[in-house]
Design a protein around this motif. Structure first.
Motif, mmCIF file in Angstrom:
data_model
loop_
_atom_site.group_PDB
_atom_site.id
_atom_site.type_symbol
_atom_site.label_atom_id
_atom_site.label_comp_id
_atom_site.label_asym_id
_atom_site.label_seq_id
_atom_site.Cartn_x
_atom_site.Cartn_y
_atom_site.Cartn_z
ATOM 1 N N VAL A 94 0.842 -1.199 0.000
ATOM 2 C CA VAL A 94 0.000 0.000 0.000
ATOM 3 C C VAL A 94 0.877 1.248 0.000
ATOM 4 O O VAL A 94 0.653 2.189 -0.781
ATOM 5 N N ALA A 138 1.153 3.905 -3.246
ATOM 6 C CA ALA A 138 0.754 5.297 -3.073
ATOM 7 C C ALA A 138 1.927 6.247 -3.329
ATOM 8 O O ALA A 138 1.802 7.247 -4.059
ATOM 9 N N VAL A 173 -3.302 -4.771 -4.621
ATOM 10 C CA VAL A 173 -3.342 -3.784 -3.533
ATOM 11 C C VAL A 173 -2.452 -2.585 -3.870
ATOM 12 O O VAL A 173 -2.822 -1.422 -3.641
ATOM 13 N N ALA A 174 -1.270 -2.836 -4.435
ATOM 14 C CA ALA A 174 -0.384 -1.742 -4.832
ATOM 15 C C ALA A 174 -1.023 -0.897 -5.930
ATOM 16 O O ALA A 174 -0.931 0.341 -5.913
ATOM 17 N N ALA A 211 -3.721 1.247 -4.399
ATOM 18 C CA ALA A 211 -3.139 2.387 -3.689
ATOM 19 C C ALA A 211 -2.650 3.450 -4.666
ATOM 20 O O ALA A 211 -2.810 4.659 -4.421
ATOM 21 N N GLY A 250 -4.083 7.153 -4.880
ATOM 22 C CA GLY A 250 -3.126 8.248 -4.769
ATOM 23 C C GLY A 250 -3.284 9.254 -5.890
ATOM 24 O O GLY A 250 -3.183 10.467 -5.664
ATOM 25 N N THR A 283 -0.593 11.356 0.049
ATOM 26 C CA THR A 283 -0.056 10.092 0.548
ATOM 27 C C THR A 283 -0.860 9.593 1.734
ATOM 28 O O THR A 283 -1.268 8.434 1.788
ATOM 29 N N ALA A 315 -4.362 8.421 0.663
ATOM 30 C CA ALA A 315 -4.338 7.140 -0.063
ATOM 31 C C ALA A 315 -4.080 5.982 0.890
ATOM 32 O O ALA A 315 -4.744 4.938 0.809
ATOM 33 N N LEU A 316 -3.109 6.165 1.801
ATOM 34 C CA LEU A 316 -2.796 5.095 2.754
ATOM 35 C C LEU A 316 -4.000 4.785 3.634
ATOM 36 O O LEU A 316 -4.362 3.622 3.833
ATOM 37 N N THR A 349 -7.206 5.368 3.102
ATOM 38 C CA THR A 349 -8.332 4.812 2.342
ATOM 39 C C THR A 349 -8.139 3.333 2.060
ATOM 40 O O THR A 349 -9.038 2.514 2.276
ATOM 41 N N VAL A 350 -6.957 2.957 1.576
ATOM 42 C CA VAL A 350 -6.730 1.565 1.194
ATOM 43 C C VAL A 350 -6.643 0.668 2.427
ATOM 44 O O VAL A 350 -7.139 -0.462 2.412
#
Length: 505
Positions: A305, A309, A399-400, A403, A407, A413, A416-417, A419-420
């Motif tokens: 994640v 992001a 997942v990446a 993110a 983002g 940052t 985004a972190l 939220t995911v």
């Protein structure tokens, strides 16, 4: 004199040439910003270490008596059987007059009564059966893992015909017009088998969940089936029906291979009554050795994640995104290149980490008592281990990508972190505390459903099973579970593409 020069034109398609250049540029960004490869390497090491540590903390005594079915599956094979030997071909027929609880409790939906042809009275031996159930109508089942629905819920007449190693099941509402359910083959069926009527019921299971804890209560339960018109057509060495508790009580050790005689013999004519307990089904009450080998992936998600992001929000923070879009005005191509690079590097690292982590965890689990025949000796290339390893790598990659897309949409940052993590991690934590229906709903509709790809035990629809999140069970099967995460990632990418086209850099 004026000389006209013809401009150089590349033979490569502009779109293809441009996208390859973008991929190379984004890959160069990733590998030259030292912290990103370091984060990826640390994530891989953490996944391997936690998989190993989690496996080292799991032990089993290995002294549980197990029964193996014809295909090596661990099974439960316990019921009351009224039987006679059948040599060669023949037919067994019965009408199930009633099926009721023998202990005053509600009848289980998968309580069973019907006719059966069984290789022997030994637990786990091959069989085929046609049966009626209170909650699932008429079924034909064979060799524990196979199940097929009959023609209707109201059928009480049941028939099973043997021709060689082929068994054909029928049901009827009146005993005159028969509907064929199916034909199955039981390889290696001996010439003389046991045929007759049977009754059994799974244990009654009640789950109590509250914030902070879960408790399960099992009740033995018994079911009483009343039959009439029980007939056996064919060659039989016995004229009377014998009554046996297959897989019956074991007060002094294992039951004998020929079963345990019942307390009451079945009458040779008129109405027959059998009271039985136990089930004839795969044993799902055991740990999932495959899933136990992937505990490190849960922590690895946090690294992916952050990596996804930062791969885009760092450019927004430093203003470098303007340079990127100036060099390549086609913003959607930039998004596609970034997505491709982050997906590729996280999948590759995740695949290596999960493969190594699984191998080491399996070795540790076997040393702690998780050994055949109850627990299979799996390598990373065996199914379902291969599916779980590759699926876990896809999970980390998606997942990446999720993110990264969030983002792009939020350009933050921290946003985004948060939220995911809320979408992927928080549902896992909440599912341990919520009431079971709410917990299962949460694990169906959020990206956390993707962790189902790590499940190694098959789930059979003919077995009543309480799917508890704290036991590592997910309501969706591996494919659909991973598809939920993929759908979230795709939706986030569409939102990111829209924001890119509508907003300034």
């Amino acid at each position: 004199m004026t000389t006209s020069l013809t401009p150089y034109r590349s033979r490569l398609h502009p779109a293809k040439a441009g996208f390859r250049r973008l991929l190379h540029a984004e890959w160069t960004k990733f590998r030259t910003v030292r912290v990103w490869p370091i984060v990826l390497a640390v994530a891989s090491v953490v996944i391997v270490v936690i998989c190993q540590l989690s496996a080292s903390g799991s032990t089993t005594s290995g002294d549980r008596e197990i029964v193996l079915g014809p295909d090596g599956t661990v099974v439960v094979d316990s019921f009351r059987f009224a039987h006679r030997p059948l040599t060669g071909d023949g037919t067994v027929t019965v009408r199930v007059a009633s099926l009721r609880s023998a202990d005053g409790k509600a009848v289980e939906p998968w309580a069973k009564a019907g006719v059966m042809v069984k290789s022997s009275l030994k637990e786990g031996s091959a069989y085929a059966a046609v049966l009626t159930t209170p909650g699932h109508g008429v079924r034909m089942q064979w060799n524990f893992t196979h199940d097929r629905a009959g023609s209707g819920d109201g059928s009480r007449w049941l028939r099973l015909t043997r021709k060689g190693d082929h068994l054909t099941g029928y049901d009827s509402e009146d005993g005159r017009t028969w509907s064929r359910i199916g034909d199955v083959r039981l390889p290696g069926l001996p010439r003389t088998v046991q045929a007759g009527a049977f009754a059994g019921t799974p244990a009654h299971n009640v789950v109590h969940r509250a914030f902070g804890g879960t408790s399960e209560t099992y009740g033995g339960g018994e079911v009483t089936a009343t039959y009439d018109h029980l007939t056996l057509d064919g060659t039989s060495a016995a004229r009377r029906w014998a009554s046996t508790d297959v897989g019956g009580p074991r007060p002094n050790g294992p039951a004998p291979e020929n079963g345990r005689p019942g307390a009451t013999a079945v009458s040779p004519a008129g109405t027959y009554t059998l009271t039985g307990h136990g089930d004839i089904a795969p044993d799902e009450n055991r740990p999932d050795m495959v899933q136990m080998s992937f505990q490190g992936v849960f922590v690895g998600v946090l690294f992916m994640v952050a990596l996804g992001a930062l791969f885009v929000t760092a450019e927004y923070k430093r203003g470098m995104i303007r340079t990127t879009f100036t060099a390549t005005p086609a913003r959607l191509k930039v998004l596609a290149a970034k997505t491709t690079v982050i997906a590729a590097v996280t999948f590759t690292a995740g695949l290596v980490a999960t493969a190594v982590g699984f191998t080491l965890a399996q070795r540790q689990l076997r040393a702690n008592g998780f050994r055949p025949p109850e627990f299979p000796d799996l390598s990373v290339l065996d199914d379902p281990a291969l599916r779980a390893v590759a699926g876990s790598a896809v999970l980390l990659s998606l997942v990446a990508v999720l993110a990264l897309a969030v983002g792009v949409a939020l350009r933050s940052t921290a946003g985004a972190l948060a939220t995911v993590v809320v979408l992927v991690i928080l549902p896992q934590i909440l599912s341990f505390a919520f009431p079971l229906p709410a917990a299962q709903w949460l694990l169906r509709v959020t990206p956390a459903a993707a962790f189902a790809v790590q499940q190694g035990l098959p789930r059979y629809p003919q077995v009543e099973h309480n799917c508890l999140p704290e036991s590592g069970c997910y309501p969706l099967s591996p494919g659909p579970g991973l598809a939920v995460l993929a759908a979230y990632a795709a939706a986030a990418l569409l939102l990111a593409a829209r924001r890119l086209r509508r907003r300034d850099a």
